[in-house]
Design an enzyme around this catalytic site. Sequence first.
Site, PDB file in Angstrom:
ATOM      1  N   ARG A   1      36.873  94.700   9.062  1.00 49.78           N
ATOM      2  CA  ARG A   1      37.119  95.063  10.461  1.00 49.78           C
ATOM      3  C   ARG A   1      36.555  96.437  10.814  1.00 49.78           C
ATOM      4  O   ARG A   1      36.314  96.745  11.979  1.00 49.78           O
ATOM      5  CB  ARG A   1      38.627  95.019  10.721  1.00 49.78           C
TER       6      ARG A   1
ATOM      7  N   TYR B   1      31.979  96.164  37.704  1.00 48.48           N
ATOM      8  CA  TYR B   1      32.036  94.780  37.203  1.00 48.48           C
ATOM      9  C   TYR B   1      33.448  94.213  37.397  1.00 48.48           C
ATOM     10  O   TYR B   1      34.447  94.872  37.032  1.00 48.48           O
ATOM     11  CB  TYR B   1      31.663  94.832  35.718  1.00 48.48           C
TER      12      TYR B   1
ATOM     13  N   ASP C   1      28.729 102.337  32.589  1.00 47.43           N
ATOM     14  CA  ASP C   1      28.259 101.005  32.191  1.00 47.43           C
ATOM     15  C   ASP C   1      26.776 100.947  32.552  1.00 47.43           C
ATOM     16  O   ASP C   1      26.413 100.947  33.723  1.00 47.43           O
ATOM     17  CB  ASP C   1      29.068  99.934  32.935  1.00 47.43           C
TER      18      ASP C   1
ATOM     19  N   LYS D   1      23.908  90.848  27.391  1.00 49.31           N
ATOM     20  CA  LYS D   1      22.879  90.687  28.423  1.00 49.31           C
ATOM     21  C   LYS D   1      21.506  90.998  27.810  1.00 49.31           C
ATOM     22  O   LYS D   1      21.116  90.357  26.862  1.00 49.31           O
ATOM     23  CB  LYS D   1      23.231  91.571  29.620  1.00 49.31           C
TER      24      LYS D   1
HETATM   25  C1  LIG Z   1      28.836  90.988  31.487  1.00 51.54           C
HETATM   26  C2  LIG Z   1      29.165  92.383  31.813  1.00 51.54           C
HETATM   27  C3  LIG Z   1      30.131  93.082  31.105  1.00 51.54           C
HETATM   28  C4  LIG Z   1      31.008  92.443  30.057  1.00 51.54           C
HETATM   29  O1  LIG Z   1      30.307  92.074  28.951  1.00 51.54           O
HETATM   30  P1  LIG Z   1      30.770  90.871  27.969  1.00 51.54           P
HETATM   31  O2  LIG Z   1      29.861  91.049  26.828  1.00 51.54           O
HETATM   32  O3  LIG Z   1      30.584  89.615  28.741  1.00 51.54           O
HETATM   33  O4  LIG Z   1      32.200  91.109  27.636  1.00 51.54           O
HETATM   34  C5  LIG Z   1      30.317  94.417  31.393  1.00 51.54           C
HETATM   35  N1  LIG Z   1      29.609  95.026  32.348  1.00 51.54           N
HETATM   36  C6  LIG Z   1      28.693  94.379  33.078  1.00 51.54           C
HETATM   37  C7  LIG Z   1      27.932  95.125  34.117  1.00 51.54           C
HETATM   38  C8  LIG Z   1      28.443  93.031  32.852  1.00 51.54           C
HETATM   39  O5  LIG Z   1      27.560  92.379  33.601  1.00 51.54           O
END
Ligand SMILES: *Cc1c(COP(=O)(O)O)cnc(C)c1O
Length: 396
Positions: free
Chosen positions: A60, A113, A185, A210
Amino acid sequence: MEQTKLTHLGRKPKDFQGIVNTPVCYTSTILFPDLKSYRGAEKVYKSTADDALPALSYGRYGTPSSFSLQDALSELEGGDHSIVTCSGQAAIATVLFSFLKPGDHLLIVDSVYGPTRRLCDQEIAGIGVQVEYYDPLIGAGIENLIKPNTKLIYMESPGSLSFEIQDVPSIVAAAKKHNIPTAMDNSWSTPLLFRTFDHGVDVSIHSATKYINGHSDIIMGVITTTKKHYHSIYNCFRNYGFAASPGDCFLVLRGLRSLAQRLRQQQENALKLATWLKSRKEVVKILHPAFSDCPGHEFWKRDYKGSSGLFAVILDKAYSEEALARMFDNFRLLGMGFSWGGYESLAIPFDPSTIRTATKWPHQGSSIRISVGLEDYEDIRQDIEDGLNRLAMMNN
Ligand SMILES: *Cc1c(COP(=O)(O)O)cnc(C)c1O
Protein backbone atom coordinates in the site's frame (compact mmCIF):
# COMPACT_ATOMS: atom_id res chain seq x y z
CA MET A 1 13.48 18.45 -24.54
CA GLU A 2 10.11 17.27 -23.30
CA GLN A 3 10.00 14.49 -25.87
CA THR A 4 13.37 13.28 -24.66
CA LYS A 5 12.19 13.42 -21.07
CA LEU A 6 9.04 11.49 -21.92
CA THR A 7 11.15 8.83 -23.59
CA HIS A 8 13.59 8.30 -20.75
CA LEU A 9 11.79 9.22 -17.52
CA GLY A 10 11.06 6.64 -14.86
CA ARG A 11 13.23 3.86 -16.25
CA LYS A 12 15.62 1.92 -14.04
CA PRO A 13 17.04 -0.92 -16.16
CA LYS A 14 20.03 -1.29 -13.84
CA ASP A 15 17.70 -2.25 -11.00
CA PHE A 16 15.95 -4.93 -13.10
CA GLN A 17 18.64 -6.94 -14.90
CA GLY A 18 18.59 -4.53 -17.86
CA ILE A 19 14.84 -4.80 -18.46
CA VAL A 20 13.96 -1.62 -20.33
CA ASN A 21 10.66 -0.84 -18.54
CA THR A 22 10.19 -1.21 -14.79
CA PRO A 23 8.34 -4.54 -14.57
CA VAL A 24 4.94 -4.86 -12.91
CA CYS A 25 5.77 -5.73 -9.33
CA TYR A 26 2.56 -7.16 -7.94
CA THR A 27 2.96 -7.58 -4.22
CA SER A 28 1.33 -7.02 -0.89
CA THR A 29 4.26 -8.24 1.18
CA ILE A 30 7.86 -7.21 1.27
CA LEU A 31 10.05 -9.75 3.10
CA PHE A 32 12.74 -8.23 5.26
CA PRO A 33 16.04 -10.10 5.29
CA ASP A 34 16.71 -9.55 9.00
CA LEU A 35 15.35 -8.00 12.17
CA LYS A 36 17.36 -4.83 11.68
CA SER A 37 15.69 -4.04 8.34
CA TYR A 38 12.31 -4.94 9.82
CA ARG A 39 12.92 -2.42 12.62
CA GLY A 40 13.89 0.15 9.97
CA ALA A 41 10.54 -0.33 8.21
CA GLU A 42 8.76 -0.04 11.54
CA LYS A 43 10.37 3.32 12.00
CA VAL A 44 8.93 4.44 8.64
CA TYR A 45 5.45 3.37 9.79
CA LYS A 46 5.82 5.37 12.96
CA SER A 47 7.02 8.53 11.22
CA THR A 48 4.91 11.64 11.70
CA ALA A 49 3.21 13.99 9.26
CA ASP A 50 6.41 16.05 9.28
CA ASP A 51 8.75 13.35 8.09
CA ALA A 52 6.56 10.64 6.52
CA LEU A 53 8.31 9.05 3.55
CA PRO A 54 7.44 6.12 1.31
CA ALA A 55 9.61 3.03 1.50
CA LEU A 56 9.42 -0.39 0.00
CA SER A 57 7.79 -1.91 3.07
CA TYR A 58 4.21 -2.88 2.26
CA GLY A 59 2.27 -2.86 -1.04
CA ARG A 60 0.00 0.00 0.00
CA TYR A 61 2.95 2.33 0.54
CA GLY A 62 4.27 1.90 -2.98
CA THR A 63 5.97 -0.61 -5.25
CA PRO A 64 8.76 -0.30 -7.81
CA SER A 65 5.98 0.25 -10.37
CA SER A 66 4.52 3.26 -8.55
CA PHE A 67 7.96 4.62 -7.65
CA SER A 68 8.99 4.64 -11.34
CA LEU A 69 5.80 6.39 -12.39
CA GLN A 70 6.09 8.92 -9.55
CA ASP A 71 9.68 9.73 -10.50
CA ALA A 72 8.62 10.29 -14.11
CA LEU A 73 5.67 12.50 -13.21
CA SER A 74 7.45 14.68 -10.67
CA GLU A 75 10.29 15.35 -13.05
CA LEU A 76 7.93 16.07 -15.92
CA GLU A 77 5.85 18.48 -13.86
CA GLY A 78 8.86 20.14 -12.25
CA GLY A 79 7.90 19.43 -8.63
CA ASP A 80 9.94 17.72 -5.95
CA HIS A 81 7.75 14.64 -5.40
CA SER A 82 4.69 12.95 -6.88
CA ILE A 83 2.20 10.57 -5.30
CA VAL A 84 0.08 8.38 -7.54
CA THR A 85 -3.38 7.50 -6.25
CA CYS A 86 -6.11 5.03 -7.18
CA SER A 87 -8.13 7.81 -8.89
CA GLY A 88 -8.02 11.51 -9.67
CA GLN A 89 -10.81 11.94 -7.15
CA ALA A 90 -8.66 10.26 -4.47
CA ALA A 91 -5.82 12.67 -5.30
CA ILE A 92 -8.19 15.63 -4.83
CA ALA A 93 -9.58 14.20 -1.56
CA THR A 94 -6.06 13.61 -0.24
CA VAL A 95 -5.03 17.20 -0.93
CA LEU A 96 -8.19 18.72 0.56
CA PHE A 97 -8.13 16.58 3.70
CA SER A 98 -4.42 17.12 4.23
CA PHE A 99 -4.79 20.92 4.34
CA LEU A 100 -8.22 21.33 5.94
CA LYS A 101 -9.37 20.75 9.50
CA PRO A 102 -12.63 21.64 11.28
CA GLY A 103 -13.02 25.42 11.53
CA ASP A 104 -10.88 26.16 8.46
CA HIS A 105 -12.01 28.12 5.41
CA LEU A 106 -11.53 26.84 1.84
CA LEU A 107 -11.67 29.04 -1.26
CA ILE A 108 -12.50 26.90 -4.28
CA VAL A 109 -13.34 27.88 -7.84
CA ASP A 110 -17.02 27.86 -8.87
CA SER A 111 -16.22 26.06 -12.16
CA VAL A 112 -14.62 23.10 -10.39
CA TYR A 113 -15.09 19.49 -11.55
CA GLY A 114 -18.57 18.36 -10.40
CA PRO A 115 -17.49 15.44 -8.16
CA THR A 116 -14.91 17.73 -6.48
CA ARG A 117 -17.75 20.08 -5.65
CA ARG A 118 -19.81 17.23 -4.19
CA LEU A 119 -16.78 16.13 -2.14
CA CYS A 120 -16.49 19.67 -0.77
CA ASP A 121 -20.21 20.19 -0.11
CA GLN A 122 -20.65 16.83 1.59
CA GLU A 123 -17.41 15.50 3.10
CA ILE A 124 -15.28 18.63 3.52
CA ALA A 125 -18.17 20.80 4.75
CA GLY A 126 -19.26 17.73 6.75
CA ILE A 127 -16.20 17.92 9.01
CA GLY A 128 -16.90 21.59 9.71
CA VAL A 129 -14.83 23.31 7.03
CA GLN A 130 -16.34 26.49 5.60
CA VAL A 131 -16.42 25.97 1.81
CA GLU A 132 -16.63 29.15 -0.27
CA TYR A 133 -16.84 29.18 -4.08
CA TYR A 134 -15.30 32.05 -6.03
CA ASP A 135 -15.71 33.41 -9.56
CA PRO A 136 -13.20 31.69 -11.89
CA LEU A 137 -12.33 35.13 -13.32
CA ILE A 138 -11.74 36.72 -9.91
CA GLY A 139 -7.95 37.08 -10.36
CA ALA A 140 -6.32 39.41 -7.81
CA GLY A 141 -9.79 40.06 -6.33
CA ILE A 142 -9.42 36.78 -4.45
CA GLU A 143 -7.61 38.76 -1.77
CA ASN A 144 -10.93 40.27 -0.65
CA LEU A 145 -12.24 36.77 0.13
CA ILE A 146 -9.29 35.68 2.24
CA LYS A 147 -10.10 35.25 5.93
CA PRO A 148 -7.83 34.64 8.92
CA ASN A 149 -8.84 30.95 8.81
CA THR A 150 -8.37 30.46 5.03
CA LYS A 151 -6.13 27.40 4.77
CA LEU A 152 -6.22 26.57 1.05
CA ILE A 153 -7.02 28.21 -2.28
CA TYR A 154 -8.03 25.64 -4.87
CA MET A 155 -7.99 26.33 -8.62
CA GLU A 156 -8.95 24.44 -11.73
CA SER A 157 -8.10 25.95 -15.07
CA PRO A 158 -9.73 25.83 -17.49
CA GLY A 159 -13.03 25.33 -15.66
CA SER A 160 -14.72 21.96 -15.98
CA LEU A 161 -17.33 22.21 -18.78
CA SER A 162 -17.16 26.02 -18.92
CA PHE A 163 -13.46 26.52 -19.80
CA GLU A 164 -12.70 29.81 -18.02
CA ILE A 165 -8.94 30.27 -17.79
CA GLN A 166 -7.93 31.51 -14.35
CA ASP A 167 -5.40 34.26 -13.73
CA VAL A 168 -3.20 31.84 -11.77
CA PRO A 169 -0.26 34.23 -11.15
CA SER A 170 -2.54 36.89 -9.58
CA ILE A 171 -4.28 34.33 -7.36
CA VAL A 172 -0.95 32.82 -6.32
CA ALA A 173 0.45 36.29 -5.54
CA ALA A 174 -2.50 37.06 -3.25
CA ALA A 175 -2.18 33.66 -1.58
CA LYS A 176 1.55 34.08 -1.00
CA LYS A 177 1.01 37.51 0.52
CA HIS A 178 -1.18 35.84 3.16
CA ASN A 179 0.92 32.69 3.41
CA ILE A 180 -1.87 30.44 2.11
CA PRO A 181 -0.99 27.36 0.04
CA THR A 182 -2.51 26.90 -3.42
CA ALA A 183 -3.57 23.72 -5.21
CA MET A 184 -4.63 23.35 -8.82
CA ASP A 185 -6.36 20.67 -10.87
CA ASN A 186 -4.20 20.80 -14.01
CA SER A 187 -5.73 17.79 -15.81
CA TRP A 188 -6.74 19.64 -19.00
CA SER A 189 -3.21 20.92 -19.61
CA THR A 190 -1.14 17.92 -18.54
CA PRO A 191 2.33 18.88 -17.27
CA LEU A 192 3.20 19.88 -20.85
CA LEU A 193 0.85 22.83 -21.48
CA PHE A 194 0.73 24.60 -18.13
CA ARG A 195 3.74 24.70 -15.82
CA THR A 196 2.19 24.80 -12.37
CA PHE A 197 5.42 25.21 -10.41
CA ASP A 198 6.78 27.94 -12.71
CA HIS A 199 3.63 29.85 -11.76
CA GLY A 200 4.12 29.37 -8.03
CA VAL A 201 1.37 26.81 -7.40
CA ASP A 202 2.18 24.58 -4.40
CA VAL A 203 0.25 21.44 -5.31
CA SER A 204 -0.55 20.20 -8.80
CA ILE A 205 -3.26 17.56 -9.26
CA HIS A 206 -4.06 15.49 -12.34
CA SER A 207 -6.63 12.93 -13.23
CA ALA A 208 -4.09 10.64 -14.93
CA THR A 209 -7.17 8.83 -16.23
CA LYS A 210 -7.36 11.52 -18.92
CA TYR A 211 -4.43 12.57 -21.15
CA ILE A 212 -1.59 11.22 -19.05
CA ASN A 213 -2.73 7.63 -19.57
CA GLY A 214 -4.67 8.51 -22.70
CA HIS A 215 -5.94 5.04 -23.53
CA SER A 216 -9.32 4.99 -21.74
CA ASP A 217 -8.50 1.91 -19.70
CA ILE A 218 -7.23 3.15 -16.31
CA ILE A 219 -8.50 5.28 -13.42
CA MET A 220 -5.61 7.03 -11.65
CA GLY A 221 -4.64 10.32 -10.04
CA VAL A 222 -1.41 12.12 -9.31
CA ILE A 223 -0.41 14.76 -6.79
CA THR A 224 2.85 16.63 -7.34
CA THR A 225 4.19 19.05 -4.80
CA THR A 226 7.21 20.72 -3.25
CA LYS A 227 9.36 19.47 -0.39
CA LYS A 228 7.54 21.84 1.94
CA HIS A 229 4.12 20.20 1.58
CA TYR A 230 5.11 16.69 0.57
CA HIS A 231 5.35 14.95 3.95
CA SER A 232 1.96 16.03 5.23
CA ILE A 233 0.23 15.18 1.94
CA TYR A 234 2.00 11.83 1.78
CA ASN A 235 0.97 11.15 5.37
CA CYS A 236 -2.68 11.84 4.52
CA PHE A 237 -2.38 9.62 1.42
CA ARG A 238 -1.06 6.70 3.47
CA ASN A 239 -3.71 7.19 6.15
CA TYR A 240 -6.49 6.89 3.60
CA GLY A 241 -4.78 4.04 1.75
CA PHE A 242 -5.43 5.42 -1.75
CA ALA A 243 -2.69 3.30 -3.39
CA ALA A 244 -2.61 2.75 -7.16
CA SER A 245 -2.26 -0.79 -8.51
CA PRO A 246 1.20 -1.79 -9.83
CA GLY A 247 -0.31 -3.03 -13.11
CA ASP A 248 -2.09 0.28 -13.60
CA CYS A 249 1.15 2.18 -12.91
CA PHE A 250 2.90 0.14 -15.58
CA LEU A 251 0.20 0.96 -18.13
CA VAL A 252 0.11 4.66 -17.25
CA LEU A 253 3.88 4.88 -17.65
CA ARG A 254 3.48 3.20 -21.03
CA GLY A 255 0.75 5.69 -22.02
CA LEU A 256 2.88 8.60 -20.85
CA ARG A 257 5.58 7.86 -23.44
CA SER A 258 3.35 9.12 -26.27
CA LEU A 259 1.76 12.05 -24.40
CA ALA A 260 3.43 14.76 -26.50
CA GLN A 261 2.51 13.16 -29.83
CA ARG A 262 -1.06 12.48 -28.77
CA LEU A 263 -1.54 16.01 -27.45
CA ARG A 264 -0.09 17.56 -30.58
CA GLN A 265 -2.53 15.65 -32.77
CA GLN A 266 -5.46 16.33 -30.46
CA GLN A 267 -4.62 20.03 -30.25
CA GLU A 268 -4.50 20.28 -34.03
CA ASN A 269 -7.73 18.33 -34.55
CA ALA A 270 -9.53 20.37 -31.87
CA LEU A 271 -8.41 23.75 -33.24
CA LYS A 272 -9.49 22.81 -36.77
CA LEU A 273 -12.77 21.41 -35.57
CA ALA A 274 -13.58 24.40 -33.34
CA THR A 275 -12.77 26.79 -36.20
CA TRP A 276 -15.04 24.87 -38.52
CA LEU A 277 -17.81 24.68 -35.89
CA LYS A 278 -17.70 28.46 -35.47
CA SER A 279 -18.84 28.83 -39.06
CA ARG A 280 -21.98 26.72 -38.49
CA LYS A 281 -25.27 28.57 -38.10
CA GLU A 282 -26.32 26.42 -35.10
CA VAL A 283 -23.21 27.46 -33.13
CA VAL A 284 -23.20 30.77 -31.23
CA LYS A 285 -20.07 30.34 -29.14
CA ILE A 286 -16.97 28.20 -28.87
CA LEU A 287 -15.55 27.72 -25.38
CA HIS A 288 -11.97 26.87 -26.26
CA PRO A 289 -9.16 28.65 -24.39
CA ALA A 290 -7.32 29.42 -27.66
CA PHE A 291 -10.36 31.34 -28.97
CA SER A 292 -10.55 35.04 -28.16
CA ASP A 293 -14.13 34.87 -26.90
CA CYS A 294 -13.32 32.23 -24.27
CA PRO A 295 -13.40 33.84 -20.80
CA GLY A 296 -9.82 34.30 -19.62
CA HIS A 297 -8.35 33.80 -23.12
CA GLU A 298 -5.77 36.53 -22.39
CA PHE A 299 -4.40 34.47 -19.49
CA TRP A 300 -4.21 31.39 -21.69
CA LYS A 301 -2.22 33.39 -24.23
CA ARG A 302 0.12 34.67 -21.54
CA ASP A 303 0.61 31.53 -19.44
CA TYR A 304 -0.07 28.39 -21.51
CA LYS A 305 2.10 26.56 -24.01
CA GLY A 306 -0.77 25.25 -26.09
CA SER A 307 -4.22 23.72 -25.91
CA SER A 308 -5.46 20.16 -25.58
CA GLY A 309 -8.38 18.50 -27.30
CA LEU A 310 -11.27 19.24 -24.93
CA PHE A 311 -13.61 22.17 -25.59
CA ALA A 312 -17.28 23.11 -25.66
CA VAL A 313 -19.78 24.48 -28.11
CA ILE A 314 -22.83 26.59 -27.26
CA LEU A 315 -25.73 26.19 -29.67
CA ASP A 316 -28.15 28.89 -30.81
CA LYS A 317 -31.08 27.61 -28.73
CA ALA A 318 -32.14 25.00 -26.23
CA TYR A 319 -32.92 22.04 -28.49
CA SER A 320 -35.53 19.46 -27.52
CA GLU A 321 -34.43 16.15 -26.07
CA GLU A 322 -35.72 14.49 -29.27
CA ALA A 323 -33.58 16.72 -31.48
CA LEU A 324 -30.52 16.14 -29.27
CA ALA A 325 -31.15 12.39 -29.38
CA ARG A 326 -31.27 12.49 -33.19
CA MET A 327 -27.78 13.91 -33.10
CA PHE A 328 -26.18 12.02 -30.19
CA ASP A 329 -27.74 8.60 -30.86
CA ASN A 330 -26.43 8.42 -34.40
CA PHE A 331 -22.81 9.50 -34.38
CA ARG A 332 -20.67 6.92 -36.13
CA LEU A 333 -17.38 7.84 -34.44
CA LEU A 334 -18.09 10.07 -31.47
CA GLY A 335 -18.93 8.15 -28.34
CA MET A 336 -21.12 9.46 -25.52
CA GLY A 337 -19.48 8.87 -22.18
CA PHE A 338 -18.03 10.56 -19.12
CA SER A 339 -14.27 11.03 -19.19
CA TRP A 340 -12.12 12.61 -21.88
CA GLY A 341 -8.50 12.74 -22.98
CA GLY A 342 -8.49 9.25 -24.48
CA TYR A 343 -7.46 8.29 -27.99
CA GLU A 344 -11.09 8.26 -29.17
CA SER A 345 -13.47 11.18 -29.70
CA LEU A 346 -16.37 11.76 -27.31
CA ALA A 347 -19.27 14.21 -27.17
CA ILE A 348 -21.74 14.84 -24.36
CA PRO A 349 -24.47 17.41 -23.67
CA PHE A 350 -24.06 19.42 -20.48
CA ASP A 351 -25.72 22.19 -18.46
CA PRO A 352 -23.84 23.84 -15.59
CA SER A 353 -26.62 26.38 -14.90
CA THR A 354 -28.00 24.61 -11.83
CA ILE A 355 -24.62 23.72 -10.33
CA ARG A 356 -22.99 27.11 -9.79
CA THR A 357 -23.41 29.36 -6.81
CA ALA A 358 -20.85 32.19 -7.12
CA THR A 359 -21.49 32.98 -10.78
CA LYS A 360 -24.35 32.63 -13.24
CA TRP A 361 -24.03 30.47 -16.38
CA PRO A 362 -24.73 33.06 -19.09
CA HIS A 363 -25.86 30.77 -21.92
CA GLN A 364 -29.36 29.61 -22.81
CA GLY A 365 -28.56 27.38 -25.76
CA SER A 366 -27.81 23.67 -25.52
CA SER A 367 -24.14 22.97 -24.84
CA ILE A 368 -21.95 20.15 -26.06
CA ARG A 369 -18.54 19.15 -24.74
CA ILE A 370 -16.24 17.53 -27.27
CA SER A 371 -13.12 15.53 -26.46
CA VAL A 372 -11.28 15.23 -29.73
CA GLY A 373 -9.41 12.00 -30.29
CA LEU A 374 -6.74 10.79 -32.67
CA GLU A 375 -8.97 9.97 -35.63
CA ASP A 376 -8.35 11.68 -38.97
CA TYR A 377 -9.71 15.20 -38.70
CA GLU A 378 -11.94 14.98 -41.74
CA ASP A 379 -13.71 11.89 -40.40
CA ILE A 380 -14.55 13.56 -37.07
CA ARG A 381 -15.67 16.73 -38.82
CA GLN A 382 -17.96 14.79 -41.13
CA ASP A 383 -19.47 12.87 -38.20
CA ILE A 384 -20.22 16.15 -36.41
CA GLU A 385 -21.53 17.83 -39.55
CA ASP A 386 -23.96 14.96 -40.08
CA GLY A 387 -24.97 15.21 -36.41
CA LEU A 388 -25.65 18.94 -36.62
CA ASN A 389 -27.70 18.39 -39.74
CA ARG A 390 -29.82 15.81 -37.89
CA LEU A 391 -30.17 18.21 -34.96
CA ALA A 392 -31.34 21.06 -37.18
CA MET A 393 -33.99 19.01 -39.02
CA MET A 394 -37.54 20.34 -38.62
CA ASN A 395 -39.55 19.91 -35.40
CA ASN A 396 -36.84 21.11 -33.09
C1 LIG B 1 -12.05 13.19 -14.43
C2 LIG B 1 -11.60 14.34 -13.64
C3 LIG B 1 -11.20 14.20 -12.32
C4 LIG B 1 -11.32 12.91 -11.55
O1 LIG B 1 -10.48 11.95 -12.03
P1 LIG B 1 -10.77 10.36 -11.88
O2 LIG B 1 -9.48 9.78 -12.29
O3 LIG B 1 -11.92 10.07 -12.77
O4 LIG B 1 -11.10 10.12 -10.45
C5 LIG B 1 -10.70 15.31 -11.67
N1 LIG B 1 -10.62 16.49 -12.27
C6 LIG B 1 -11.03 16.68 -13.53
C7 LIG B 1 -10.90 18.03 -14.15
C8 LIG B 1 -11.55 15.62 -14.26
O5 LIG B 1 -11.99 15.81 -15.50
